[in-house]
Design a protein around this motif. Structure first.
Motif, PDB file in Angstrom:
ATOM      1  N   UNK B 397      19.611  20.629 -17.799  1.00 35.15           N
ATOM      2  CA  UNK B 397      19.713  21.803 -18.655  1.00 35.15           C
ATOM      3  C   UNK B 397      20.853  22.650 -18.517  1.00 35.15           C
ATOM      4  N   UNK B 400      23.954  21.235 -19.962  1.00 39.06           N
ATOM      5  CA  UNK B 400      23.748  21.274 -21.721  1.00 39.06           C
ATOM      6  C   UNK B 400      24.235  22.852 -21.733  1.00 39.06           C
ATOM      7  N   UNK B 401      23.613  23.670 -20.883  1.00 38.09           N
ATOM      8  CA  UNK B 401      24.096  25.045 -21.250  1.00 38.09           C
ATOM      9  C   UNK B 401      25.677  25.119 -21.063  1.00 38.09           C
ATOM     10  N   UNK B 404      27.564  23.922 -23.937  1.00 37.47           N
ATOM     11  CA  UNK B 404      27.510  24.960 -25.242  1.00 37.47           C
ATOM     12  C   UNK B 404      28.389  26.100 -24.794  1.00 37.47           C
ATOM     13  N   UNK B 435      15.087  33.473  -7.429  1.00 38.81           N
ATOM     14  CA  UNK B 435      14.531  32.401  -8.326  1.00 38.81           C
ATOM     15  C   UNK B 435      15.064  32.756  -9.833  1.00 38.81           C
ATOM     16  N   UNK B 436      15.379  34.087 -10.177  1.00 40.06           N
ATOM     17  CA  UNK B 436      15.676  34.261 -11.566  1.00 40.06           C
ATOM     18  C   UNK B 436      16.751  33.455 -12.155  1.00 40.06           C
ATOM     19  N   UNK B 438      17.667  30.549 -13.075  1.00 41.45           N
ATOM     20  CA  UNK B 438      17.346  29.777 -14.223  1.00 41.45           C
ATOM     21  C   UNK B 438      17.304  30.464 -15.380  1.00 41.45           C
ATOM     22  N   UNK B 439      16.392  31.500 -15.296  1.00 45.84           N
ATOM     23  CA  UNK B 439      16.283  32.143 -16.780  1.00 45.84           C
ATOM     24  C   UNK B 439      17.372  32.953 -16.908  1.00 45.84           C
ATOM     25  N   UNK B 442      19.670  30.886 -19.079  1.00 44.95           N
ATOM     26  CA  UNK B 442      19.310  30.671 -20.320  1.00 44.95           C
ATOM     27  C   UNK B 442      19.520  32.057 -21.140  1.00 44.95           C
ATOM     28  N   UNK B 443      19.253  32.922 -20.619  1.00 38.05           N
ATOM     29  CA  UNK B 443      19.612  34.260 -21.317  1.00 38.05           C
ATOM     30  C   UNK B 443      20.975  34.114 -21.980  1.00 38.05           C
ATOM     31  N   UNK B 445      22.931  31.534 -22.214  1.00 37.04           N
ATOM     32  CA  UNK B 445      22.841  30.649 -23.541  1.00 37.04           C
ATOM     33  C   UNK B 445      22.382  31.147 -24.745  1.00 37.04           C
ATOM     34  N   UNK B 446      21.456  31.911 -24.771  1.00 33.27           N
ATOM     35  CA  UNK B 446      20.879  32.542 -26.261  1.00 33.27           C
ATOM     36  C   UNK B 446      21.931  33.681 -26.760  1.00 33.27           C
ATOM     37  N   UNK B 449      24.770  31.605 -28.031  1.00 30.29           N
ATOM     38  CA  UNK B 449      24.359  30.800 -29.269  1.00 30.29           C
ATOM     39  C   UNK B 449      24.295  31.905 -30.335  1.00 30.29           C
ATOM     40  N   UNK B 450      23.831  33.069 -29.989  1.00 28.66           N
ATOM     41  CA  UNK B 450      23.684  34.129 -31.033  1.00 28.66           C
ATOM     42  C   UNK B 450      24.801  34.929 -31.491  1.00 28.66           C
TER      43      UNK B 450
ATOM     44  N   UNK C 143      17.234  31.299 -35.863  1.00 27.26           N
ATOM     45  CA  UNK C 143      18.361  31.013 -36.238  1.00 27.26           C
ATOM     46  C   UNK C 143      18.600  29.790 -36.077  1.00 27.26           C
ATOM     47  N   UNK C 144      17.652  29.114 -35.012  1.00 29.47           N
ATOM     48  CA  UNK C 144      18.252  27.765 -34.482  1.00 29.47           C
ATOM     49  C   UNK C 144      17.473  26.840 -34.854  1.00 29.47           C
ATOM     50  N   UNK C 159      12.103  30.345 -18.558  1.00 30.89           N
ATOM     51  CA  UNK C 159      12.103  31.933 -18.557  1.00 30.89           C
ATOM     52  C   UNK C 159      10.545  32.206 -18.290  1.00 30.89           C
ATOM     53  N   UNK C 162       9.433  31.520 -15.099  1.00 35.77           N
ATOM     54  CA  UNK C 162      10.157  32.478 -14.122  1.00 35.77           C
ATOM     55  C   UNK C 162       9.291  33.666 -13.910  1.00 35.77           C
ATOM     56  N   UNK C 166       7.725  35.193 -10.511  1.00 36.44           N
ATOM     57  CA  UNK C 166       8.522  36.319 -10.102  1.00 36.44           C
ATOM     58  C   UNK C 166       8.166  37.570 -10.137  1.00 36.44           C
TER      59      UNK C 166
END
Lengths: 252, 460, 351
Positions: B397, B400-401, B404, B435-436, B438-439, B442-443, B445-446, B449-450, C143-144, C159, C162, C166
Motif C-alpha cells: 500500500x 502504491x500511495x 500515485x 501508530x498514526x 499509516x493513517x 492515506x490521508x 493519498x486522498x 487524489x482529490x 469521485x473514485x 484509517x 488506526x 489509538x
C-alpha cells in the motif's frame, strides 16, 4: 423529462464559440452553430474533425473548455449530463455503450423509471411502463431478445437496443453519434426506417455519418466540420457540392 | 491517449467545485506554516524527523519504482507485489535463521525448498525456450530446443534446491554461480563499451579475444566468495530477490497471461492477485509463525550523529540502494531497447505486438524486475525493523500511495513520491503517536487524489 | 433459484443445441455449488449435533449480514470496497460503549464513557453512526472508481483501524472493551446461544429483505446501470453520485448492525477484530459466493464458515494453523474463480 416547450425559439440547439482542447489538440475550436427545430440535421466531416467531441460536449459527457451551449433556449456554460434530459436532449454513443451485464429489458426499463432517489427506492415497474418498454422493443425489433444480456448481442443488435434506449427517453432532440457505422445493409435499412419514423413523429434528429448516400437521403440540413471549426452549413446539396467541402474531403 | 485510459482506470478528474482548491491551498499553507514554526522551535528534532523520513522514504521509493513499472506496463494493480516484499524479507530470514535467532532453529523445510526449486526450474526453462526458440529455429527442431531448455531448467532447479538446502554454506554453494555471472559480465560489459568505438564487432569475435581474462576474473571472484563465510548474509539478499522475482515471473506466465488473453478486466486481475497475496501471507505464517522476527544484524548498525540528529549507517545504505535502484532502472528504461519496448507496451499493447515486440517476454521481464525491487524493499525494511507476515500488504500500500503521489507511470515521480511520502509520514507523527503514520499516508493519498490526481510528476 | 423446473423441461431441446448446452453446463456450476455448500452444512450439523450448529450458525449469520450488505456495494454497484470492516467496527464499538455499565467501568484504570443503554436502544444507534461515517467517507470516495476506489477503500480500513487502536479515550485501544451486555427484553435475557442465534438470524432475514427490496426496485436497476457505465446513465438523467452515496450508506448501516450483534455476542472486542485482513476476507467471501445475488452472499458466508470447520478434520493440520490454512485455500479459490468463473459461484456479474 418529456418536456415539449416548443415554440420558444426557432433553434433547438445553439453553440456560441465552444471549445474543447485535448492537450495541444484543439478538437473543437470556437465553434458557433445553430440547429433548427424539427427535421433531421447531419454532421459530417473528415476523421478527427471534432464531430464526436461536439456531440460529447452538447450532451455533457465532456466538460466545456469555453463558450456556451444553448439548449432549447437555456444558455449553459456548464452542461451537466444528468440535466440534459430536462432540456429535452438525449443521445446514442459512437462505440455502443449499453449496460452490458444486465438484460435488454432492463436496459430499456432503466430509462423509463423514476429519477428521484427515494421514490425510485419504492417504485416497482408499473404495467404502463412495462407496456411502453414493450412497445419500444417491438419498434426496434428486439422484443425476442429481451431476456438476453446486452453483452451477448451482436453489434447490430446492440445498436438497435441503444437506439431503442434513446427512443424510450421520449425527448425532443436526439443526438446520434454514427448510428450507421459498422452495420449490415439490412440493419442500415432498419435504422433508417426508425429514424424516418422519429422524424415524422416530430422529433429533431442530429446525426453523424460518413455515408454520404444516407446523409443525402435522410437529412434536411447538413453541417460540415473541419479541424474543430465550422466549414459549411445549410441545405444538403448546395453544401455538399461547394468547393471548400469537396476540397476538405478529397484533401489538400 | 494515455490520459483517457487513466481516467478509465478510476483516476478522478480534479475537483472543480469553486473554492475547494482555495481552501486546500489555505489549509496546506497553514500546515506548512505550523511545521515551519515547529522546526524553528527545535531544529535538531526536525532534522531527526527529516532523516527518519528520508530513510523510510528510500524504501518507499524502491517500492514505488517497481510498482509503477509494473502498473504502467500492464495497467492493473498487481497485489502479488506486496507478497514479493514479504517473500524477499522472509527469504533472508529463512536462509539466515541460524544467525538471526542465535541458534540453529529448524526452519529449513524440504517442501519449501522443493517448491522454490520447481518454480525456478520452470521459469528458467521457459525463459531459455522463449529466448532460444526464435534464434535457433532454423538449426534445431522445437523439440530439441524444448528438451535442452527443460534440462537446463531442471539443472537450475536442482541447483536452487541445493542452495536452499544448505543455507549456512551459501558462500560455497553460490561461488560457482558468482564465478559464471562475473565472467559473463566481464565479457558483456566491455563488449558494450568496445562496441561504441568499433561499430561492426560481433559478440562471438569479441569473446574469442576477451574470453580467457574474463574466465580468470570469474574464477577468481568465485574463489574469493567461497573463502568468505561472512558474505552469506549479502548473498542471501541476492538469492531471495531472485526467488521473489522468479515467483513473480512464474505468476505472470502461469496466471496473468492467461487472464489477459481472455481479456479479463483489471479488477478481476486485481482480485486474483489479491487471492495470491492472501495465500502467500498465510503460507508465510504457517512456515514462520505470525510473530515479528529479527533479521541478522547487517553492517551499519552503528549510528552517526549529525547536528544533534542521529542516523543509522544502515539507513544511509538504504538510501544509497534506492538511488542505485533508480539509476539502474533509469538506464534500463531510458537507454535500452527493453525500456522502449516497455514504454510502447504501456502505451498500446496491441500496436506493440503488431510492430514486432515480443510482448510476452518483455512483460515477463517487467514482472521479474518489479518483484525484485519489492523484495529488496522488503529486505531493507526487515533489516531496519523486523520481518512479520503482515508487512507485505502494508508495504504494497505504501508503494502504491508513493507512486500515485509521485504520478503513476513516471519513474522520476516514483522516487520523488517515495521520499515525499516518507518525510510527510514522519513529520505528520510529530504531534501524534507513531501508530498514526499509516493513517497519515492515506490521508495524504486522498488529498492528492482529490486535488492533484495526476501526482507530482504526471506521466506524459 | 437453485432448481429451475422450466430448465428441466427444456432439456431435450437443449441437447440438440450446443451453444445452449454450454450455457446449461455453466448454470450447472450454480446447482453444484448450492448442493455442495448446503449439503456440507447439513452433513456437519448431523455429524456434530445441535451445539455445533448454534455456534457456527451465529458466526455464519454475522458474516452473512456483512457479506449481503457488502454485495450491495460490490456486486450491484460495482464498487470493489475493501474497507467495509470499518463500518462493522463503528457498529461494534458503538454497541460496546453505549451498553457499557458504569459499575464495571469504575474498576478500570483507563475508563471509557459509559451509558448503560439496553441492547435494543443501542442497535439503531449502531446503524446510524455507521451510516453517518459512511456519509462522510462516501462524499470523499464518491469521485473514485475502479482501481483507485480499491486503493482508497484499503485506506479507509487502515484509517479506521488506526482510530480504534489509538483513540484510547473511547475505545481503550489495544486493551479492548470487556463485559459487553447481552440483549434483554424485560426479564428475558438473550443469554443462551440459541436465543442469540435466533436473534442474529432474524436480523439476517431483515437485512436480506431490505437488500431484496433495494435491488428489486427501480433504484436497484439504476445501481446495476451505474455499475456498467456511470457516464452513460448520467446522460439519461440520473445523478450517479447520489445513488452511489445512498447505497453506500444503506450498506454501511447494515454493517453497523452486524457490528452491534458481533460485539454483544463475543462480549469482548479489541481492534484486532477489525484489521484489514478481515476486510479482505469479507471481499473474498462476497466474490466467492457470487456477485450481484443476495443468495450468493449467503452461500459464500456459509462456505467460508464450513471451510474453517472442515479444516479441523484434516488430520495432520495443527489447530493453530486452521485460520491460515483456510486463508490459503480461500486465496487459491479466488484465483481459480477469477480464472474460470469471475462472477463467483452463483453470481450474476463479472467485475
Amino acid at each position: 423529462m418529456t418536456s415539449s416547450r416548443s415554440g420558444q425559439t426557432d433553434y433547438v440547439l445553439q453553440t456560441e464559440a465552444i471549445s474543447k482542447h485535448f492537450g495541444a489538440v484543439r478538437a473543437v475550436d470556437e465553434l458557433t452553430l445553430a440547429i433548427p427545430r424539427q427535421g433531421t440535421t447531419s454532421i459530417v466531416g473528415p476523421n478527427g474533425s471534432g464531430k464526436s467531441t461536439l456531440v460529447n460536449l452538447l450532451s455533457g459527457v465532456l466538460p466545456l473548455d469555453g463558450g456556451m451551449v444553448i439548449i432549447d433556449g437555456a444558455g449553459l456554460r456548464v452542461v451537466k449530463a444528468h440535466e440534459t434530459p430536462d432540456h429535452g436532449l438525449t443521445r446514442t454513443f459512437q462505440e455502443v455503450r449499453l449496460f452490458d451485464q444486465i438484460t435488454v429489458w432492463d436496459n430499456i426499463m432503466v430509462v423509463l423509471t423514476e429519477r428521484r432517489l427515494f421514490p425510485a427506492l419504492f417504485e416497482r415497474a408499473r404495467p404502463a411502463t412495462r407496456q411502453k418498454a414493450r412497445d419500444i422493443l417491438e419498434q426496434v425489433g428486439m422484443w425476442d431478445k429481451r431476456d438476453s444480456l446486452a453483452q451477448d448481442l451482436s453489434y447490430g443488435q446492440r445498436k438497435l437496443v441503444e437506439i431503442g434506449r434513446a427512443l424510450a427517453m421520449n425527448v425532443n432532440t436526439y443526438l446520434m453519434d454514427e448510428p450507421f457505422a459498422g452495420l449490415f445493409p439490412q440493419m442500415i435499412e432498419r435504422v433508417k426506417a426508425i429514424m424516418k419514423q422519429m422524424r415524422t413523429d416530430g422529433h429533431t434528429i442530429v446525426f453523424i455519418s460518413h455515408n454520404m448516400e444516407i446523409v443525402r437521403e435522410l437529412s434536411d440540413r447538413i453541417i460540415v466540420l473541419d479541424s474543430g471549426a465550422l466549414l459549411a452549413a445549410g441545405e444538403v446539396e448546395p453544401v455538399l457540392n461547394s468547393e471548400e467541402v469537396i476540397e476538405a474531403y478529397l484533401g489538400a | 491517449m494515455s490520459s483517457q485510459r487513466e481516467t478509465a482506470r478510476g483516476f478522478p478528474a480534479r475537483f472543480n467545485i469553486p473554492g475547494t482548491r482555495v481552501l486546500a491551498l489555505v489549509l496546506a499553507t497553514a500546515v506548512v506554516a505550523y511545521l515551519a514554526w515547529k522546526i524553528g522551535q527545535s531544529p535538531p528534532q526536525a532534522l531527526q524527523f527529516a532523516f527518519n523520513g528520508i530513510a523510510v522514504g528510500a524504501v518507499y521509493a524502491l517500492l514505488a519504482m517497481g510498482f509503477t513499472l509494473v502498473y504502467s506496463t500492464v495497467w492493473f494493480f498487481d497485489l502479488y507485489y506486496g507478497a514479493a516484499a514479504a517473500l524477499g524479507a522472509y527469504g533472508v530470514f529463512y536462509l539466515r535463521t541460524a544467525t538471526a535467532l542465535g541458534s540453529r532453529a529448524d526452519v529449513n523445510n524440504v517442501y519449501v525448498n522443493a517448491v522454490f526449486a520447481a518454480v525456478v526450474g520452470g521459469v528458467v526453462a521457459w525463459v531459455l525456450y522463449t529466448l532460444l526458440h526464435p534464434r535457433l529455429r532454423g538449426r534445431f527442431t522445437p523439440n530439441t530446443i524444448g528438451v535442452a531448455s527443460g534440462l537446463l531448467g531442471g539443472g537450475a532447479g536442482a541447483y536452487t534446491g541445493i542452495v536452499l538446502a544448505f543455507p549456512e554454506n551459501l558462500h560455497l554453494t553460490l561461488s560457482p554461480a558468482i564465478g559464471v555471472v562475473v565472467a559473463a559480465a566481464a565479457i558483456v560489459v566491455p563488449f558494450w563499451a568496445v562496441q561504441t568505438f568499433v561499430p561492426n564487432i560481433r559478440l562471438s569475435r569479441f569473446t574469442a579475444i576477451a574470453g580467457l581474462p574474463a574466465v580468470v576474473i570469474g574464477a577468481w571472484c568465485g574463489y574469493l566468495t567461497a573463502g568468505a563465510p561472512g558474505a552469506g548474509l549479502y548473498l542471501s539478499w541476492a538469492v531471495s530477490c531472485l526467488l521473489a522475482g522468479c515467483v513473480g515471473l512464474a505468476l505472470y506466465r502461469g496466471l496473468y497471461m492467461y487472464m489477459r488473453e481472455r481479456a479479463r478486466s483489471p479488477l478481476i486481475m486485481l482480485v486474483a492477485s489479491l487471492g495470491i497475496l492472501l495465500a502467500v501471507a498465510a503460507f508465510i505464517v504457517i512456515v514462520f509463525e505470525a510473530a515479528p522476527r529479527p533479521l541478522p544484524t547487517a553492517f551499519g548498525s552503528e549510528t552517526w550523529k549529525i547536528a544533534g540528529a542521529r542516523i543509522k549507517g544502515f539507513n544511509i545504505f538504504a538510501i544509497g540502494v534506492a538511488l542505485a535502484g533508480f539509476a539502474i532502472l533509469w538506464l534500463l528504461l531510458k537507454q535500452t531497447s527493453f525500456g522502449r519496448a516497455v514504454r510502447a507496451i504501456g502505451d498500446d499493447e496491441e500496436v506493440s505486438k503488431v510492430v514486432g515486440i515480443n510482448t510476452t517476454v518483455i512483460i515477463a521481464g517487467v514482472f521479474f524486475i518489479g518483484a525484485m525491487y519489492a523484495a529488496l524493499a522488503g529486505i531493507l525494511t526487515g533489516h531496519d525493523t523486523a520481518v512479520q507476515p503482515r508487512m507485505g500488504l502494508l508495504l504494497l500500500l505504501k508503494g502504491w500511495i508513493a507512486s500515485v503521489v509521485g504520478g503513476i507511470g513516471n519513474l522520476y515521480g516514483a522516487i520523488v513520491g517515495g521520499f515525499v511520502l516518507g518525510v510527510v509520514e514522519q513529520f505528520g507523527i510529530w504531534d501524534l503517536a507513531g501508530e498514526w503514520k499509516d493513517a497519515i499516508a492515506f490521508v495524504l493519498l486522498i488529498l492528492f487524489l482529490s486535488f492533484w490526481p495526476q501526482g507530482l510528476l504526471p506521466r506524459r | 433459484m437453485p432448481v429451475d423446473m422450466q430448465r428441466i423441461r427444456e432439456l431435450p431441446a437443449l441437447v440438440r443445441n450446443p451453444r445452449e448446452m454450454a450455457r446449461h453446463a455453466r448454470s450447472n456450476v450454480e446447482l453444484w455449488a448450492n448442493i455442495l455448500v448446503i449439503g456440507g452444512a447439513i452433513a456437519f450439523m448431523l455429524w456434530q449435533g445441535a451445539g455445533f450448529a448454534v455456534i457456527v450458525g451465529t458466526v455464519f449469520a454475522i458474516w452473512a449480514i456483512l457479506s449481503v450488505s457488502l454485495n450491495l456495494v460490490v456486486g450491484f454497484t460495482g464498487l470493489l470496497s475493501v474497507g467495509h470492516i470499518g463500518f462493522f467496527g463503528v457498529g461494534a464499538y458503538t454497541m460496546a460503549i453505549l451498553t457499557s455499565s458504569p459499575e464495571y467501568e469504575q474498576l478500570r484504570t483507563e475508563a471509557i464513557p459509559t451509558f448503560g443503554w439496553p441492547f435494543f436502544a443501542a442497535l439503531p444507534v449502531c446503524a446510524l453512526l455507521a451510516g453517518l461515517a459512511a456519509i462522510i467517507v462516501g462524499i470523499v470516495f464518491n469521485r473514485f472508481r475502479d482501481d483507485i476506489f480499491v486503493l482508497v477503500s484499503f485506506g479507509f480500513a487502515i484509517i479506521s483501524f488506526n482510530v480504534f487502536l489509538n483513540w484510547r479515550a473511547v475505545t481503550r485501544g489495544a486493551f479492548g472493551i470487556h463485559e459487553i451486555a447481552r440483549p434483554e427484553i424485560g426479564d428475558w435475557r438473550f443469554d443462551g446461544d440459541v436465543e442469540f442465534l435466533l436473534l442474529c438470524l432474524a436480523f439476517l432475514a431483515v437485512v436480506m429483505l431490505i437488500s431484496w427490496f433495494v435491488v428489486s426496485s427501480s433504484f436497484g436497476r439504476v445501481l446495476t446501470a451505474i455499475r456498467e457505465d456511470e457516464q452513460a446513465i448520467e446522460v439519461f438523467g440520473y445523478q450517479a453520485t447520489h445513488y452511489k452515496l445512498a447505497v453506500w450508506v444503506i450498506s454501511a448501516m447494515m454493517a453497523g448492525i452486524a457490528g452491534g450483534l458481533f460485539s454483544s455476542w463475543t462480549t469482548f472486542i479489541d481492534p484486532n477484530s477489525f484489521i484489514l485482513l478481515e476486510s479482505v476476507l469479507l471481499v473474498a467471501i462476497v466474490i466467492l459466493g457470487g456477485l450481484a445475488t443476495i443468495w450468493g452472499s449467503l452461500l459464500g458466508a456459509m462456505a467460508f464458515v464450513l471451510l474453517e470447520e472442515g479444516m479441523r478434520f484434516i488430520p495432520f493440520l495443527p489447530t493453530e494453523y486452521i485460520g491460515q490454512a483456510r486463508q490459503v485455500v480461500l486465496g487459491i479459490l479466488l484465483v481459480l474463480l477469477m480464472l474460470f468463473r469471475p462472477q463467483g459461484l452463483v453470481g450474476r456479474y463479472r467485475l
